[in-house]
Design a protein around this motif. Sequence first.
Motif, short mmCIF file in Angstrom:
data_model
loop_
_atom_site.label_atom_id
_atom_site.label_comp_id
_atom_site.label_asym_id
_atom_site.label_seq_id
_atom_site.Cartn_x
_atom_site.Cartn_y
_atom_site.Cartn_z
N MET A 228 -11.22 -7.03 10.54
CA MET A 228 -10.19 -7.36 9.48
C MET A 228 -10.68 -8.39 8.84
O MET A 228 -10.13 -8.49 7.29
N LEU A 229 -11.32 -9.48 8.56
CA LEU A 229 -12.04 -10.28 8.33
C LEU A 229 -13.06 -9.48 7.17
O LEU A 229 -13.01 -9.90 5.99
N ALA A 230 -13.65 -8.45 7.50
CA ALA A 230 -14.52 -7.93 6.89
C ALA A 230 -13.68 -7.53 4.82
O ALA A 230 -14.18 -7.40 4.76
N ARG A 231 -12.22 -6.63 6.05
CA ARG A 231 -12.29 -5.77 4.93
C ARG A 231 -11.11 -6.98 4.43
O ARG A 231 -11.46 -6.47 2.85
N ASP A 232 -10.88 -8.23 4.66
CA ASP A 232 -10.30 -9.14 3.61
C ASP A 232 -11.50 -9.57 2.36
O ASP A 232 -11.51 -9.70 1.54
N GLU A 233 -12.79 -10.07 3.33
CA GLU A 233 -13.95 -10.25 2.30
C GLU A 233 -14.16 -9.33 0.87
O GLU A 233 -14.30 -9.42 0.27
N ARG A 234 -13.97 -7.47 1.45
CA ARG A 234 -14.46 -6.68 0.76
C ARG A 234 -13.25 -6.98 -0.09
O ARG A 234 -13.63 -6.38 -1.40
N ARG A 235 -11.91 -6.83 -0.09
CA ARG A 235 -11.29 -7.43 -1.09
C ARG A 235 -11.14 -8.09 -1.81
O ARG A 235 -11.06 -8.39 -3.29
N PHE A 236 -11.75 -9.56 -1.55
CA PHE A 236 -12.03 -10.43 -2.16
C PHE A 236 -12.66 -10.17 -3.13
O PHE A 236 -13.17 -11.12 -4.26
N ARG A 237 -14.45 -9.98 -3.16
CA ARG A 237 -14.97 -9.51 -3.67
C ARG A 237 -15.22 -8.12 -5.09
O ARG A 237 -14.85 -8.88 -5.70
N VAL A 238 -13.92 -7.94 -5.13
CA VAL A 238 -13.54 -6.83 -5.56
C VAL A 238 -12.22 -7.49 -6.87
O VAL A 238 -12.57 -7.77 -8.12
N ALA A 239 -11.40 -8.30 -6.11
CA ALA A 239 -10.44 -9.55 -7.36
C ALA A 239 -11.07 -10.46 -7.98
O ALA A 239 -11.04 -10.49 -8.84
N ASP A 240 -12.71 -10.65 -7.39
CA ASP A 240 -13.64 -11.80 -7.71
C ASP A 240 -14.25 -11.55 -9.56
O ASP A 240 -15.51 -11.47 -8.98
N GLN A 241 -14.14 -11.77 -10.03
CA GLN A 241 -14.79 -9.78 -11.68
C GLN A 241 -16.27 -11.41 -11.92
O GLN A 241 -16.49 -9.83 -11.93
#
Length: 328
Positions: free
Chosen positions: A164-177
């Motif tokens: 879950m943590l890895a998935r959220d971090e991946r989403r954060f990296r995409v949002a962090d343009q």
Amino acid sequence: MMWQPSLLLLLLLLRRGAQGKPSPDAGPHGQGRVHHAAPLSEATHDDAHGNFQYDHEAFLGREVAKEFDQLTPEESQARLGRIVDRMDRAGDGDGWVSLAELRAWIAHTQQRHIRDSVSAAWNTYDTDRDGRVGWEELRNATYGHYEPGEEFHDVEDAETYKKMLARDERRFRVADQDGDSMATREELTAFLHPEEFPHMRDIVIAETLEDLDKNKDGYVQVDEYIADLYSAEPGEEEPAWVQTEREQFRDFRDLNKDGKLDGSEVGHWVLPPAQDQPLVEANHLLHESDTDKDGRLSKAEILDNWNMFVGSQATNYGEDLTRHHDEL
């Protein structure tokens, strides 16, 4: 209908004492996975009879449109004038309101409720109060602080939490343009509401595939699709709606008819193509207000047609009379 919330956000709710983890597919028959753009207004688009409520709610948002209905005509026009200045400043600042600037404003107002929800949660994440939310702040505020290598050593099913943590971090990296590991309000909004942002489309599709693709072949088979919607009890006869869903999969989801859904087909399903409603309304307002037909609006042109853009005590009273007359 909103996209599935971030698993990180769900964890935060649990830590605050929620009774149980929300289902990843709220709604009947898994329709929570599908994002449909909300209408700009529930009012009838009825300009021909002098009812501009649809236009008011589209241009201002529903709650702000109600505020304008309580203003005098003079106050309403003054506030509209300030909005015109904001629209132009947010664009090219050339003293005119273009179609693109008008569309951007309408899209902005329609997302106000989303931005308000992010603002309400902002201080929970921005723990150092520097006006940005770093990944570590977001992670620690939600999952708790762990030393490197000790993540989730004190909880059951640690591997699930790590995923879950890895998935959220991946989403954060995409949002962090801009890639600085610090989220602005806009970037945090993209993280929490990825269905609203075109650059987040691929991550929405990837997360859906991961949820449904149980055999990890990179596709969603019909049985995986059905398993996301329905789990049969031993001896239970399959309901009729499940067969209908199998037909939906075959006839409408599986676009290339190969018996499975690839990423493109998943995207077409969960983020279906939709009419650009803000653009349609912007075209309408421009057409009705552009008196010199130069394809742009001056401040004077907008204020000359102010009652189409915003309401007031006077227009609200007039619309009430019109509705009363129609009812009679």
